[in-house]
Design an enzyme around this catalytic site. Structure first.
Site, PDB file in Angstrom:
ATOM      1  CG  ASN A  11      29.880  26.973  44.768  1.00 50.54           C
ATOM      2  OD1 ASN A  11      30.275  26.155  45.598  1.00 50.54           O
ATOM      3  ND2 ASN A  11      29.551  26.625  43.522  1.00 50.54           N
ATOM      4  CE  LYS A  13      32.511  26.653  41.506  1.00 50.85           C
ATOM      5  NZ  LYS A  13      32.713  26.745  40.074  1.00 50.85           N
ATOM      6  CG  HIS A 101      27.220  24.296  40.635  1.00 50.20           C
ATOM      7  ND1 HIS A 101      28.151  23.900  39.707  1.00 50.20           N
ATOM      8  CD2 HIS A 101      27.491  25.595  40.916  1.00 50.20           C
ATOM      9  CE1 HIS A 101      28.967  24.920  39.452  1.00 50.20           C
ATOM     10  NE2 HIS A 101      28.575  25.960  40.171  1.00 50.20           N
ATOM     11  CD  GLU A 103      31.739  23.391  39.113  1.00 46.99           C
ATOM     12  OE1 GLU A 103      31.758  23.283  40.351  1.00 46.99           O
ATOM     13  OE2 GLU A 103      32.168  24.398  38.506  1.00 46.99           O
ATOM     14  CD  GLU A 171      26.573  29.477  38.944  1.00 44.57           C
ATOM     15  OE1 GLU A 171      27.349  30.238  39.494  1.00 44.57           O
ATOM     16  OE2 GLU A 171      26.598  28.241  39.101  1.00 44.57           O
ATOM     17  N   GLY A 177      34.255  29.631  35.922  1.00 46.49           N
ATOM     18  CA  GLY A 177      35.673  29.343  36.124  1.00 46.49           C
ATOM     19  C   GLY A 177      36.537  29.583  34.902  1.00 46.49           C
ATOM     20  CB  SER A 215      34.044  34.535  35.241  1.00 49.19           C
ATOM     21  OG  SER A 215      34.518  33.253  34.886  1.00 49.19           O
TER      22      SER A 215
HETATM   23  P1  PGA Z   1      33.178  31.073  39.164  1.00 46.07           P
HETATM   24  O1  PGA Z   1      32.136  29.949  39.629  1.00 46.07           O
HETATM   25  O2  PGA Z   1      32.808  32.351  39.857  1.00 46.07           O
HETATM   26  O3  PGA Z   1      34.525  30.547  39.596  1.00 46.07           O
HETATM   27  O4  PGA Z   1      33.056  31.185  37.672  1.00 46.07           O
HETATM   28  C1  PGA Z   1      30.783  30.262  39.817  1.00 46.07           C
HETATM   29  C2  PGA Z   1      30.023  29.014  40.210  1.00 46.07           C
HETATM   30  O5  PGA Z   1      30.287  27.942  39.660  1.00 46.07           O
HETATM   31  O6  PGA Z   1      29.143  29.066  41.089  1.00 46.07           O
END
Ligand code: PGA
Length: 253
Positions: A11, A13, A101, A103, A171, A177, A215
């Site tokens: 992803n 983003k 997601h 976000e 997640e 992140g 992460s």
């Molecule tokens: P990350 O993000 O690996 O940077 O923690 C995962 C995601 O939001 O899909």
């Protein structure tokens, strides 16, 4: 039950550029991890931002790496300025789309009902919907993880979902992140619960892949990918570097 092949999904983003997409995909293809099949433990998927999808689909030609988007509209077409329809994604070469997601749930206030509508539109367009779920740290501290995840699963998965058109990504919001990852034990409990819900509510629920995200990096991937009912990873930050993304794929046994 037969072991499901892992899916490692990147992803990106809101990161990258046209030249970065070309380079990253060229690096992934050069490793040829997914092309020959020999010794392969995972399927690969990249999800760039909308403007780069059409380029990415050209760059990906000749590989087995799949292409996905990060969101889609619930409507088929029409007066929805700024939105992108699932059929357009399909038209640009996508096979998958991420919906719900955290976000998007946070930045755009998306509800599980809206996410179910998006997943339904994606499936109707012939795409595989990757439906994301996960608790916040407050919910986790309050002991509500399973309750929150259950409600998101039940309300975000549209009727008509099957093994062929659905992937789940668990997640935990506090692990995205942040460099913090859930322990293998925590992940096992949540994934087992999700599997139970899928078996009860989705046709072919035993074949729906459940990804872990938050992460994930090469150094923790082997432990996380070995957890029962973890069928792959949704990777944010580490998907922007070919070596890290491939390192995660290589850690899938
Ligand atoms: P990350 O993000 O690996 O940077 O923690 C995962 C995601 O939001 O899909």
């Amino acid at each position: 039950m037969a072991k499901l092949r892992h899916l490692v999904a990147g992803n990106w983003k809101m990161n990258g550029s046209r030249s970065m997409a070309a380079q990253l995909i060229a690096d992934l293809k050069a490793h040829d991890l997914n092309a020959g099949g020999a010794g392969l433990a995972a399927d690969l998927l990249v999800c760039p931002p909308f403007p780069y999808l059409i380029h990415a689909s050209e760059f990906l030609m000749g590989s087995n790496i799949a292409l996905g988007a990060q969101d889609c509209a619930p409507q088929e077409s029409g007066a929805h300025t700024g939105d992108v329809a699932a059929v357009m994604l399909k038209d640009c070469g996508c096979s998958h789309v991420i919906v719900g997601h955290s976000e998007r749930r946070t930045d755009h206030g998306e509800s599980s009902a809206e996410i179910a509508a998006k997943a339904k539109a994606a499936q109707a367009a012939g795409l595989i919907a990757i439906v994301c779920v996960g608790e916040t740290d407050r919910q986790r501290d309050a002991g509500e993880t399973l309750k929150v995840v259950e409600s998101q699963i039940v309300n975000s998965i549209p009727a008509g979902s099957t093994t062929a058109n659905l992937v789940i990504a668990y997640e935990p919001v506090w692990a995205i992140g942040t460099g913090r990852t859930a322990t293998a034990g925590d992940v096992e409990v949540v994934h087992a619960h999700i599997r139970k819900l899928l078996l009860a509510g989705v046709k072919g629920g035993e074949g729906v892949r459940i990804l872990y995200g938050g992460s994930v990096k090469p150094s923790n991937a082997a432990e996380l990918m070995a957890v029962p009912e973890v069928n792959g990873a949704l990777v944010g930050g580490a998907s922007l570097k070919a070596a890290d993304f491939l390192g995660i794929a290589a850690a899938c046994a």
